[in-house]
Design a protein around this motif. Structure first.
Motif, PDB file in Angstrom:
ATOM      1  N   GLU A 208      -2.923   1.940  14.970  1.00  0.00           N
ATOM      2  CA  GLU A 208      -4.047   1.706  14.115  1.00  0.00           C
ATOM      3  C   GLU A 208      -5.379   1.911  14.980  1.00  0.00           C
ATOM      4  O   GLU A 208      -6.339   2.221  14.300  1.00  0.00           O
ATOM      5  CB  GLU A 208      -3.916   0.236  13.811  1.00  0.00           C
ATOM      6  CG  GLU A 208      -5.009  -0.566  13.007  1.00  0.00           C
ATOM      7  CD  GLU A 208      -6.368  -0.825  13.907  1.00  0.00           C
ATOM      8  OE1 GLU A 208      -7.371  -0.627  13.269  1.00  0.00           O
ATOM      9  OE2 GLU A 208      -6.294  -1.171  14.974  1.00  0.00           O
TER      10      GLU A 208
ATOM     11  N   LYS B 162     -11.691   5.970   5.034  1.00  0.00           N
ATOM     12  CA  LYS B 162     -10.471   5.458   4.538  1.00  0.00           C
ATOM     13  C   LYS B 162      -9.017   4.992   4.978  1.00  0.00           C
ATOM     14  O   LYS B 162      -8.561   3.988   4.798  1.00  0.00           O
ATOM     15  CB  LYS B 162     -10.345   6.232   2.893  1.00  0.00           C
ATOM     16  CG  LYS B 162     -11.588   6.335   2.004  1.00  0.00           C
ATOM     17  CD  LYS B 162     -11.122   7.000   1.023  1.00  0.00           C
ATOM     18  CE  LYS B 162     -12.394   6.962  -0.118  1.00  0.00           C
ATOM     19  NZ  LYS B 162     -12.153   7.814  -1.319  1.00  0.00           N
ATOM     20  N   LEU B 163      -8.686   5.872   5.809  1.00  0.00           N
ATOM     21  CA  LEU B 163      -7.465   6.009   6.750  1.00  0.00           C
ATOM     22  C   LEU B 163      -7.531   4.959   7.563  1.00  0.00           C
ATOM     23  O   LEU B 163      -6.648   3.915   7.634  1.00  0.00           O
ATOM     24  CB  LEU B 163      -7.205   7.273   7.402  1.00  0.00           C
ATOM     25  CG  LEU B 163      -6.347   7.336   8.411  1.00  0.00           C
ATOM     26  CD1 LEU B 163      -4.808   6.956   7.742  1.00  0.00           C
ATOM     27  CD2 LEU B 163      -6.196   8.611   9.242  1.00  0.00           C
TER      28      LEU B 163
ATOM     29  N   GLN C 183      -9.572   2.057   7.229  1.00  0.00           N
ATOM     30  CA  GLN C 183      -9.407   0.914   6.492  1.00  0.00           C
ATOM     31  C   GLN C 183      -7.869   0.438   5.982  1.00  0.00           C
ATOM     32  O   GLN C 183      -7.438  -0.497   6.060  1.00  0.00           O
ATOM     33  CB  GLN C 183     -10.096   0.997   5.116  1.00  0.00           C
ATOM     34  CG  GLN C 183     -10.572  -0.387   4.555  1.00  0.00           C
ATOM     35  CD  GLN C 183     -11.416  -0.206   3.278  1.00  0.00           C
ATOM     36  OE1 GLN C 183     -11.809   1.085   2.806  1.00  0.00           O
ATOM     37  NE2 GLN C 183     -11.728  -1.136   2.687  1.00  0.00           N
ATOM     38  N   ARG C 184      -7.102   1.701   5.424  1.00  0.00           N
ATOM     39  CA  ARG C 184      -5.827   1.406   5.141  1.00  0.00           C
ATOM     40  C   ARG C 184      -4.882   0.877   6.532  1.00  0.00           C
ATOM     41  O   ARG C 184      -3.913  -0.126   6.438  1.00  0.00           O
ATOM     42  CB  ARG C 184      -5.255   2.641   4.466  1.00  0.00           C
ATOM     43  CG  ARG C 184      -5.821   2.909   3.282  1.00  0.00           C
ATOM     44  CD  ARG C 184      -4.894   3.883   2.367  1.00  0.00           C
ATOM     45  NE  ARG C 184      -4.815   5.138   3.088  1.00  0.00           N
ATOM     46  CZ  ARG C 184      -5.411   6.290   3.093  1.00  0.00           C
ATOM     47  NH1 ARG C 184      -6.507   6.036   2.250  1.00  0.00           N
ATOM     48  NH2 ARG C 184      -5.275   7.242   3.734  1.00  0.00           N
ATOM     49  N   ALA C 185      -5.295   1.777   7.448  1.00  0.00           N
ATOM     50  CA  ALA C 185      -4.567   1.490   8.635  1.00  0.00           C
ATOM     51  C   ALA C 185      -4.544  -0.035   9.126  1.00  0.00           C
ATOM     52  O   ALA C 185      -3.436  -0.647   9.612  1.00  0.00           O
ATOM     53  CB  ALA C 185      -4.828   2.173   9.794  1.00  0.00           C
ATOM     54  N   LYS C 186      -5.766  -0.657   9.112  1.00  0.00           N
ATOM     55  CA  LYS C 186      -5.999  -1.800   9.424  1.00  0.00           C
ATOM     56  C   LYS C 186      -5.130  -2.865   8.626  1.00  0.00           C
ATOM     57  O   LYS C 186      -4.727  -3.882   9.286  1.00  0.00           O
ATOM     58  CB  LYS C 186      -7.558  -2.199   9.449  1.00  0.00           C
ATOM     59  CG  LYS C 186      -7.878  -3.601   9.828  1.00  0.00           C
ATOM     60  CD  LYS C 186      -7.487  -3.694  11.257  1.00  0.00           C
ATOM     61  CE  LYS C 186      -7.856  -5.110  12.029  1.00  0.00           C
ATOM     62  NZ  LYS C 186      -7.643  -5.287  13.668  1.00  0.00           N
ATOM     63  N   ALA C 187      -5.074  -2.707   7.422  1.00  0.00           N
ATOM     64  CA  ALA C 187      -4.355  -3.717   6.627  1.00  0.00           C
ATOM     65  C   ALA C 187      -2.933  -3.251   6.850  1.00  0.00           C
ATOM     66  O   ALA C 187      -2.094  -4.488   7.060  1.00  0.00           O
ATOM     67  CB  ALA C 187      -4.610  -3.156   5.095  1.00  0.00           C
ATOM     68  N   TRP C 188      -2.250  -2.169   7.081  1.00  0.00           N
ATOM     69  CA  TRP C 188      -1.121  -1.880   7.495  1.00  0.00           C
ATOM     70  C   TRP C 188      -0.775  -2.692   8.705  1.00  0.00           C
ATOM     71  O   TRP C 188       0.436  -3.359   8.966  1.00  0.00           O
ATOM     72  CB  TRP C 188      -0.415  -0.720   7.528  1.00  0.00           C
ATOM     73  CG  TRP C 188      -0.608   0.121   6.350  1.00  0.00           C
ATOM     74  CD1 TRP C 188      -0.175  -0.477   4.906  1.00  0.00           C
ATOM     75  CD2 TRP C 188      -1.090   1.505   6.111  1.00  0.00           C
ATOM     76  NE1 TRP C 188      -0.501   0.490   4.154  1.00  0.00           N
ATOM     77  CE2 TRP C 188      -0.862   1.613   4.703  1.00  0.00           C
ATOM     78  CE3 TRP C 188      -1.407   2.648   6.954  1.00  0.00           C
ATOM     79  CZ2 TRP C 188      -1.180   3.067   4.159  1.00  0.00           C
ATOM     80  CZ3 TRP C 188      -1.722   3.790   6.440  1.00  0.00           C
ATOM     81  CH2 TRP C 188      -1.657   4.265   4.936  1.00  0.00           C
TER      82      TRP C 188
ATOM     83  N   TYR D 214       6.222   0.125   8.487  1.00  0.00           N
ATOM     84  CA  TYR D 214       4.776   0.270   8.666  1.00  0.00           C
ATOM     85  C   TYR D 214       4.469   1.047   9.767  1.00  0.00           C
ATOM     86  O   TYR D 214       3.472   1.904   9.608  1.00  0.00           O
ATOM     87  CB  TYR D 214       4.496  -1.341   8.784  1.00  0.00           C
ATOM     88  CG  TYR D 214       4.135  -1.838   7.620  1.00  0.00           C
ATOM     89  CD1 TYR D 214       3.359  -1.794   6.691  1.00  0.00           C
ATOM     90  CD2 TYR D 214       4.848  -3.242   7.721  1.00  0.00           C
ATOM     91  CE1 TYR D 214       3.307  -2.540   5.359  1.00  0.00           C
ATOM     92  CE2 TYR D 214       4.916  -4.041   6.447  1.00  0.00           C
ATOM     93  CZ  TYR D 214       4.155  -3.785   5.528  1.00  0.00           C
ATOM     94  OH  TYR D 214       3.893  -4.775   4.400  1.00  0.00           O
TER      95      TYR D 214
ATOM     96  N   GLY E  56       0.055   8.835   8.437  1.00  0.00           N
ATOM     97  CA  GLY E  56      -1.292   8.782   8.058  1.00  0.00           C
ATOM     98  C   GLY E  56      -2.040   9.452   9.257  1.00  0.00           C
ATOM     99  O   GLY E  56      -2.830  10.253   9.010  1.00  0.00           O
TER     100      GLY E  56
ATOM    101  N   THR F 218       4.513   4.490   8.362  1.00  0.00           N
ATOM    102  CA  THR F 218       3.412   4.707   7.427  1.00  0.00           C
ATOM    103  C   THR F 218       2.095   5.098   8.410  1.00  0.00           C
ATOM    104  O   THR F 218       1.255   5.997   7.833  1.00  0.00           O
ATOM    105  CB  THR F 218       3.214   3.616   6.436  1.00  0.00           C
ATOM    106  OG1 THR F 218       4.368   3.504   5.933  1.00  0.00           O
ATOM    107  CG2 THR F 218       2.044   3.892   5.890  1.00  0.00           C
TER     108      THR F 218
END
Length: 652
Positions: free
Chosen positions: A520, A473-474, A476-481, A448, A455, A451
């Motif tokens: 993040e 978008k990055l 948002q994805r980073a928060k999920a990771w 993680y 990003g 990843t």
């Protein structure tokens, strides 16, 4: 409750005639015994000094050694010409039940009208005695006399005469059902084309039947009913667990009933290989079956293209039946170690491999596994731990399947259960040596971090500080990771509360998670910068920030590699493996030092070029967070070194 009753509920009466004839002959013995005891009770009431006959051996032989029947002669008393008989209602009930059983196979065939009328008359007569306790001379004669009217005399029927006549008819019916065996299946009235089909079914049954060991079940019967071949298998001992096949032409229709819906679904999946097309199962309640509780009933259709495929389907269907026996008991015991889905998956794989679960149940089942878990020590398992919590879901499933395989191999070879227990302990010890769930968490968390770093590096290399949509978008994805990485830390903390050996790994993950949080935060800052806060970003600053992100990415890559190498290190590892591990951790150190230098260069550039206050604050925070991430990655690398050195007994 008999299996024949369950088959009858499915409408296949022709399969049942042999079993019904056998049951009827036993009922005949009980009827005659009851009438003998009735006569003895009447005689004793009229002559109390007379010693009643000793019928204990006859009662035992008839399977009717009931206290009320034994006591009936001694408790009978005289009232004028009548006999007071307290047990008369019980006797009437017993007589009615056995008369029904005795007449059943005859009433299902082309028996004469007179017999049907006589049976109906006596069934009603006995039903009217349920509230009576007085035996009159006329009633005694009607029940027990055996005198047949001679020519010219009026007919004088009795229950005794009816029983004798039914017995003769049963003997004729039994002779017409001259049964034979085909590879263990009881068959009758087959055509020549039926025999290879029954043989194919039995071939599949016998291929796996040894896996039931001494458990009762799998008796098979087959007969011809018009244009259909009927095959019935009793599976196990539960009255609602029945399987009936109808074969007509190249089509098989299978009817299956089961009190467990999950086992029903398991069997459906098992037969999918052979092309089963199932109807929607229905819940059914039948009086006398499964204690009146609902059970599942469904049908499956199989269409073959030729005789060879049809026989292959029959063989395959039969080979699956043994895996239904005690399936639910095995599933419940597996739930001590894995979840519901995984337990069923283990049983499905055991059936596919034709190793089954009965041997494991016989060898000790959950007790054997608990003892194995205890034997490997408290460092691996604590009270309340499940296998999947320590070995992971896939590891636990693989281990359990191998235990089932060991059990089956040993028990089929008639080896003692103690040997299976020893092999299970050794298998678990080897599994723990190969399996390192703590390193699974470290590796997943490191992935993680990598990843997240990829990003950020991609964003800074492609100018996303000016692309509001891409930056958002990055973020948002980073928060999920980052949340998924946090979840791994929580897992480690939870395990550390129950297993002390996890404490060091939990602390390492907490350190690494600081890097994930920082990365993040970088994604969040990029999202803000892209909202028109990138004033002063010239080519030099963009280049320095991109290099800084690339250095952090390199550190995460080396951390992933270090964890992968560390998983397999122990005291017996080769020197080259230790060198690879140390080299990876040193690469993390080099990346961190490079980040320090790049951060200072970036700050000088910011001071010279960025004049907007908001833009300066955000870009400064971004650079600081990247450098902080490299710093926490270095601390995690040091912690990993300490952990590995202590594990391999090598000094730092």
């Amino acid at each position: 409750m008999e299996k024949s009753d369950a088959v009858a509920s499915l409408g296949q009466h022709s399969l049942l005639l042999p079993a019904w004839v056998k049951t009827a002959l036993l009922a005949n013995d009980r009827l005659k015994l009851c009438l003998t005891v009735l006569q003895a009770a009447a005689d004793r009431a009229m002559a109390p000094a007379k010693t009643p006959p000793d019928l204990r051996s006859e009662m035992a032989a008839a399977g009717l050694d009931a206290a009320w029947l034994r006591d009936m002669p001694t408790q009978a008393s005289r009232d004028g010409e009548d006999v007071l008989l307290p047990q008369l209602p019980q006797l009437a009930t017993q007589l009615a039940q056995d008369l029904s059983l005795m007449a059943r196979p005859l009433l299902q065939t082309e028996t004469d009208k007179s017999t049907r009328e006589r049976v109906a008359f006596w069934a009603a007569k006995l039903d009217g005695l349920h509230d009576e306790d007085v035996l009159s001379p006329a009633l005694l004669r009607a029940l027990s006399h055996g005198h047949r009217a001679k020519h010219g005399e009026p007919a004088d029927d009795s229950l005794h005469l009816l029983v004798m006549d039914l017995h003769k008819q049963l003997n004729h019916l039994a002779a017409s059902l001259a049964s034979e065996l085909i590879d263990g299946a009881h068959v009758w009235q087959l055509q020549d084309d039926d025999r290879p089909r029954v043989a194919a079914f039995m071939r599949g049954l016998q291929r796996t039947s040894a896996l039931k060991f001494d458990h009762p079940g799998l008796d098979t019967a087959a007969t011809r009913d018009g244009e259909r071949l009927l095959i019935q298998n009793d599976i196990g001992t539960n009255d609602a667990h029945v399987l009936v096949l109808q074969v007509q032409g190249l089509t098989i229709s299978l009817t299956y009933s089961d009190l467990h819906s999950s086992r029903f679904e398991f069997f459906q999946a098992q037969l999918a290989t052979y092309g089963a097309q199932w109807s929607s199962p229905e819940a059914r309640v039948s009086a006398g079956l499964n204690r009146g509780e609902a059970y599942q009933l469904g049908t499956a259709r199989f269409e073959a293209t030729d005789e060879a495929q049809l026989q292959g389907m029959l063989e395959g269907i039969a080979s699956r039946i043994v895996f239904l026996i005690d399936w639910n008991r095995a599933r419940k015991r597996l739930l001590n170690f894995v979840g519901k889905r995984e337990a069923i998956a283990v049983l499905a794989e055991a059936a596919k491999a034709e190793i089954g679960h009965m041997a494991w149940l016989k060898a000790g089942a959950e007790r054997m596994l608990f003892e194995a878990m205890q034997a490997v020590g408290a460092d691996a398992f604590r009270i309340g731990d499940r296998l999947d919590e320590v070995l992971g879901e896939a590891g636990a499933q693989a281990f359990l399947l191998e235990v089932l395989r060991l059990s089956s191999t040993a028990m089929l070879a008639q080896q003692p259960a103690a040997l299976v227990a020893d092999e299970t302990r050794l298998l678990l010890a080897r599994q723990l040596q190969r399996r390192a769930p703590e390193f699974d968490l470290l590796a997943e968390h490191a992935a993680y971090c990598q990843t997240l770093a990829e990003g950020i590096s991609q964003a800074l290399s492609h100018g996303w500080e000016q692309d509001k949509e891409a930056a958002a978008k990055l973020a948002q994805r980073a928060k999920a990771w980052e949340r998924q990485a946090d979840h791994l830390v929580m897992q480690a903390r939870e395990r550390a509360r129950r297993q002390p050996r996890w404490a060091q790994f939990a602390r390492l993950l907490e350190t690494a998670d600081d890097a994930a949080d920082a990365l993040e935060e970088c994604a969040f800052l990029l999202g803000l910068i892209a909202e028109h806060h990138h004033q002063g970003w010239n080519k030099e600053l963009r280049g320095l920030l991109a290099q800084l992100a690339q250095a952090v990415l390199h550190a995460t890559q080396e951390q992933v590699r270090a964890v992968a190498v560390a998983r397999g290190l122990n005291g017996a590892s080769e020197a080259a493996e230790h060198d690879d591990f140390v080299a990876s951790t040193w690469q993390v150190l080099r990346a961190e030092r490079q980040c320090d230098e790049l951060l200072r260069a970036a700050k000088r550039c910011m001071a010279a070029e960025v004049t907007n206050a908001a833009a300066l604050m955000l870009v400064n925070d971004l650079a600081n967070q990247l450098e902080f991430a490299s710093d926490r990655l270095l601390n995690a690398a040091y912690a990993l070194r300490e952990l590995v050195f202590s594990k391999t007994e090598v000094g730092a």
